[in-house]
Design a protein around this motif. Structure first.
Motif, PDB file in Angstrom:
ATOM      1  N   ASP A 167      19.029  16.456  23.134  1.00 36.70           N
ATOM      2  CA  ASP A 167      20.204  16.461  22.251  1.00 36.70           C
ATOM      3  C   ASP A 167      20.126  17.503  21.139  1.00 36.70           C
ATOM      4  OD1 ASP A 167      21.482  14.348  23.596  1.00 36.70           O
ATOM      5  OD2 ASP A 167      20.284  12.875  22.505  1.00 36.70           O
ATOM      6  N   TYR A 168      18.926  17.981  20.842  1.00 31.58           N
ATOM      7  CA  TYR A 168      18.757  18.821  19.655  1.00 31.58           C
ATOM      8  C   TYR A 168      19.591  20.089  19.726  1.00 31.58           C
ATOM      9  CZ  TYR A 168      16.617  21.443  15.864  1.00 31.58           C
ATOM     10  OH  TYR A 168      16.422  22.163  14.713  1.00 31.58           O
ATOM     11  N   ILE A 169      19.526  20.801  20.824  1.00 32.43           N
ATOM     12  CA  ILE A 169      20.235  22.076  20.908  1.00 32.43           C
ATOM     13  C   ILE A 169      21.736  21.897  20.723  1.00 32.43           C
ATOM     14  CG2 ILE A 169      20.486  22.018  23.423  1.00 32.43           C
ATOM     15  CD1 ILE A 169      20.056  25.042  23.414  1.00 32.43           C
ATOM     16  N   PHE A 170      22.267  20.736  21.127  1.00 31.07           N
ATOM     17  CA  PHE A 170      23.707  20.491  21.023  1.00 31.07           C
ATOM     18  C   PHE A 170      24.129  20.078  19.613  1.00 31.07           C
ATOM     19  CE2 PHE A 170      22.835  20.160  25.532  1.00 31.07           C
ATOM     20  CZ  PHE A 170      23.851  20.945  26.063  1.00 31.07           C
ATOM     21  N   SER A 171      23.156  20.003  18.718  1.00 30.43           N
ATOM     22  CA  SER A 171      23.467  19.714  17.318  1.00 30.43           C
ATOM     23  C   SER A 171      23.380  20.974  16.463  1.00 30.43           C
ATOM     24  CB  SER A 171      22.495  18.662  16.754  1.00 30.43           C
ATOM     25  OG  SER A 171      21.178  19.192  16.647  1.00 30.43           O
ATOM     26  N   ARG A 172      23.116  22.103  17.113  1.00 35.47           N
ATOM     27  CA  ARG A 172      22.886  23.336  16.378  1.00 35.47           C
ATOM     28  C   ARG A 172      24.046  24.325  16.543  1.00 35.47           C
ATOM     29  NH1 ARG A 172      20.013  21.786  12.732  1.00 35.47           N
ATOM     30  NH2 ARG A 172      19.359  23.919  12.297  1.00 35.47           N
ATOM     31  N   ALA A 173      23.760  25.606  16.528  1.00 37.67           N
ATOM     32  CA  ALA A 173      24.803  26.637  16.519  1.00 37.67           C
ATOM     33  C   ALA A 173      25.611  26.639  17.818  1.00 37.67           C
ATOM     34  CB  ALA A 173      24.177  28.006  16.299  1.00 37.67           C
ATOM     35  N   PRO A 174      26.947  26.661  17.724  1.00 39.20           N
ATOM     36  CA  PRO A 174      27.789  26.642  18.928  1.00 39.20           C
ATOM     37  C   PRO A 174      27.495  27.768  19.908  1.00 39.20           C
ATOM     38  CG  PRO A 174      29.119  26.150  16.995  1.00 39.20           C
ATOM     39  CD  PRO A 174      27.763  26.555  16.495  1.00 39.20           C
ATOM     40  N   PHE A 175      27.208  28.984  19.406  1.00 41.71           N
ATOM     41  CA  PHE A 175      26.983  30.084  20.346  1.00 41.71           C
ATOM     42  C   PHE A 175      25.728  29.866  21.177  1.00 41.71           C
ATOM     43  CE2 PHE A 175      24.190  31.599  16.982  1.00 41.71           C
ATOM     44  CZ  PHE A 175      23.218  32.353  17.623  1.00 41.71           C
ATOM     45  N   CYS A 176      24.784  29.055  20.666  1.00 34.72           N
ATOM     46  CA  CYS A 176      23.576  28.736  21.422  1.00 34.72           C
ATOM     47  C   CYS A 176      23.839  27.646  22.457  1.00 34.72           C
ATOM     48  CB  CYS A 176      22.455  28.303  20.477  1.00 34.72           C
ATOM     49  SG  CYS A 176      21.763  29.635  19.488  1.00 34.72           S
ATOM     50  N   TYR A 177      24.446  26.535  22.025  1.00 35.87           N
ATOM     51  CA  TYR A 177      24.612  25.460  23.005  1.00 35.87           C
ATOM     52  C   TYR A 177      25.685  25.789  24.035  1.00 35.87           C
ATOM     53  CZ  TYR A 177      28.382  23.376  20.004  1.00 35.87           C
ATOM     54  OH  TYR A 177      29.524  23.133  19.265  1.00 35.87           O
ATOM     55  N   GLU A 178      26.662  26.613  23.673  1.00 35.02           N
ATOM     56  CA  GLU A 178      27.660  27.017  24.665  1.00 35.02           C
ATOM     57  C   GLU A 178      27.037  27.922  25.723  1.00 35.02           C
ATOM     58  OE1 GLU A 178      30.729  28.747  22.310  1.00 35.02           O
ATOM     59  OE2 GLU A 178      31.527  26.803  21.634  1.00 35.02           O
ATOM     60  N   PHE A 179      26.146  28.827  25.283  1.00 34.21           N
ATOM     61  CA  PHE A 179      25.411  29.676  26.230  1.00 34.21           C
ATOM     62  C   PHE A 179      24.524  28.828  27.129  1.00 34.21           C
ATOM     63  CE2 PHE A 179      21.138  31.465  26.895  1.00 34.21           C
ATOM     64  CZ  PHE A 179      21.431  32.482  27.791  1.00 34.21           C
ATOM     65  N   PHE A 180      23.758  27.924  26.534  1.00 35.57           N
ATOM     66  CA  PHE A 180      22.819  27.111  27.304  1.00 35.57           C
ATOM     67  C   PHE A 180      23.555  26.179  28.259  1.00 35.57           C
ATOM     68  CE2 PHE A 180      20.220  23.185  27.628  1.00 35.57           C
ATOM     69  CZ  PHE A 180      19.155  23.730  28.352  1.00 35.57           C
ATOM     70  N   ASN A 181      24.658  25.617  27.821  1.00 41.38           N
ATOM     71  CA  ASN A 181      25.396  24.653  28.642  1.00 41.38           C
ATOM     72  C   ASN A 181      25.877  25.273  29.960  1.00 41.38           C
ATOM     73  OD1 ASN A 181      26.304  21.871  28.617  1.00 41.38           O
ATOM     74  ND2 ASN A 181      28.394  22.673  28.568  1.00 41.38           N
ATOM     75  N   LYS A 182      26.166  26.565  29.932  1.00 41.73           N
ATOM     76  CA  LYS A 182      26.624  27.251  31.148  1.00 41.73           C
ATOM     77  C   LYS A 182      25.532  27.317  32.209  1.00 41.73           C
ATOM     78  CE  LYS A 182      29.801  30.277  28.602  1.00 41.73           C
ATOM     79  NZ  LYS A 182      30.076  31.685  28.173  1.00 41.73           N
ATOM     80  N   HIS A 183      24.286  27.161  31.779  1.00 44.68           N
ATOM     81  CA  HIS A 183      23.168  27.273  32.712  1.00 44.68           C
ATOM     82  C   HIS A 183      22.612  25.921  33.139  1.00 44.68           C
ATOM     83  CE1 HIS A 183      23.329  31.275  30.826  1.00 44.68           C
ATOM     84  NE2 HIS A 183      22.793  31.714  31.948  1.00 44.68           N
TER      85      HIS A 183
END
Length: 313
Positions: free
Chosen positions: A122-138
């Motif tokens: 859950d941690y990454i999804f609580s941080r910067a949108p440009f990071c979790y949006e990039f990661f979510n695509k993968h």
């Protein structure tokens, strides 16, 4: 005997001077100075918290240069600092991933994000949108991000605040000055109340009077502030020189944000203004006002300290 404390202090002072509005220091000169001084300091530098701040500054400088190898080198150095070890490994891996992504190395960023995700999904999804949006695509099973709440630190898009006199006085390049409208819970409001709009209109219509009043009150308090900060004669001229008139504040201050509070008097809100200032880069300067009166002068937090306004009611 360790030389770390002395050298870290030298770097810190150099950084402070490089951030002054009057500074001519280039990024290349800044990087070269820190690299050279850092290599001279012994390993006790990894025990000084200011050194940890310097290390993160160097990471950001190399991100700016898109210099991936040197950015990674400083990330590795930062892991040696005791302050870094206080963070959980998933936090360190997230930060490394964010830096790699900002530096343009998506493959390495994804590697760090995957490690972070494995440790704390859950941690990454609580941080910067440009990071979790990039990661979510993968992700094999991407998360539904359509219902995510707006981060409390994201600014609302308000109509521009045009304060031409302020911009000319402080020699600001930005077309618009930042402002925030606060509700009764000191959260960001989507739009101003009628009284808050009165304050915005008054600010724009009387911008010269308001700024001149603020700076004249600050000029009265300035000698007292000089005694508090006690700069040496060597540094005083750059950070906190003696002033004869309010024009002397032009190279020392920059307005950061106007806070339109929910505290109202006579149909007008109290408005706080935060400034960056040469003599205190950490705490800045904050001033609470009502129309063209100065209520309180203090650190940057004074700009949104509603207690200062409420005491004036």
């Amino acid at each position: 005997m360790s030389n770390a404390e002395k050298i870290i202090q030298e770097i810190d002072v150099f950084l402070e001077k490089s951030m002054l509005k009057t500074s001519k220091t280039t990024k290349e000169e800044l990087i070269h100075f820190i690299e050279e001084k850092w290599s001279e300091a012994d390993d006790e530098k990894y025990d000084h918290y200011t050194a940890y701040i310097i290390m993160n500054r160097m990471i950001q400088e190399y991100i700016w240069k898109k210099d991936f190898s040197n950015m990674m080198r400083w990330l590795g150095l930062s892991d040696l600092h005791k302050a870094s070890q206080k963070n959980a490994s998933y936090i360190r891996n997230y930060y490394a991933g964010q830096c790699c992504l900002e530096c343009g190395h998506e493959e390495k960023a994804l590697e760090y994000f995957n490690i972070c995700y494995a440790e704390n999904p859950d941690y990454i999804f609580s941080r910067a949108p440009f990071c979790y949006e990039f990661f979510n695509k993968h992700l094999e099973n991407p998360r539904d991000l359509s219902h995510r709440e707006i981060n409390e630190y994201e600014y609302t898009d308000y109509p521009p605040l045009q304060l031409e006199y302020w911009k000319v006085f402080f020699n600001e390049d930005e077309d618009e000055l930042s402002y925030e409208i606060l509700d009764e819970d000191d959260d960001y409001a989507e739009e101003p109340s009628s009284e808050q709009q009165n304050g915005l209109d008054y600010l724009q219509e009387n911008q010269k009077t308001i700024l001149d009043t603020i700076l004249n009150e600050l000029l009265k308090k300035y000698p007292e502030l000089q005694k508090i900060y006690e700069y040496s004669e060597e540094d005083k001229g750059e950070f906190m020189p003696d002033l004869k008139d309010i024009q002397g504040f032009a190279p020392l201050l920059s307005p950061n944000c106007f806070y339109i509070t929910s505290v109202i008097k006579d149909h007008y809100p109290y408005i706080g203004i935060s400034f960056s200032c040469s003599w205190d880069s950490e705490h800045g300067l904050g001033i609470m006002t009502h129309k063209n009166r100065v209520i309180e002068i203090g650190g940057a937090d004074t700009a949104f300290a509603t207690w200062a306004a409420e005491e004036d009611l």
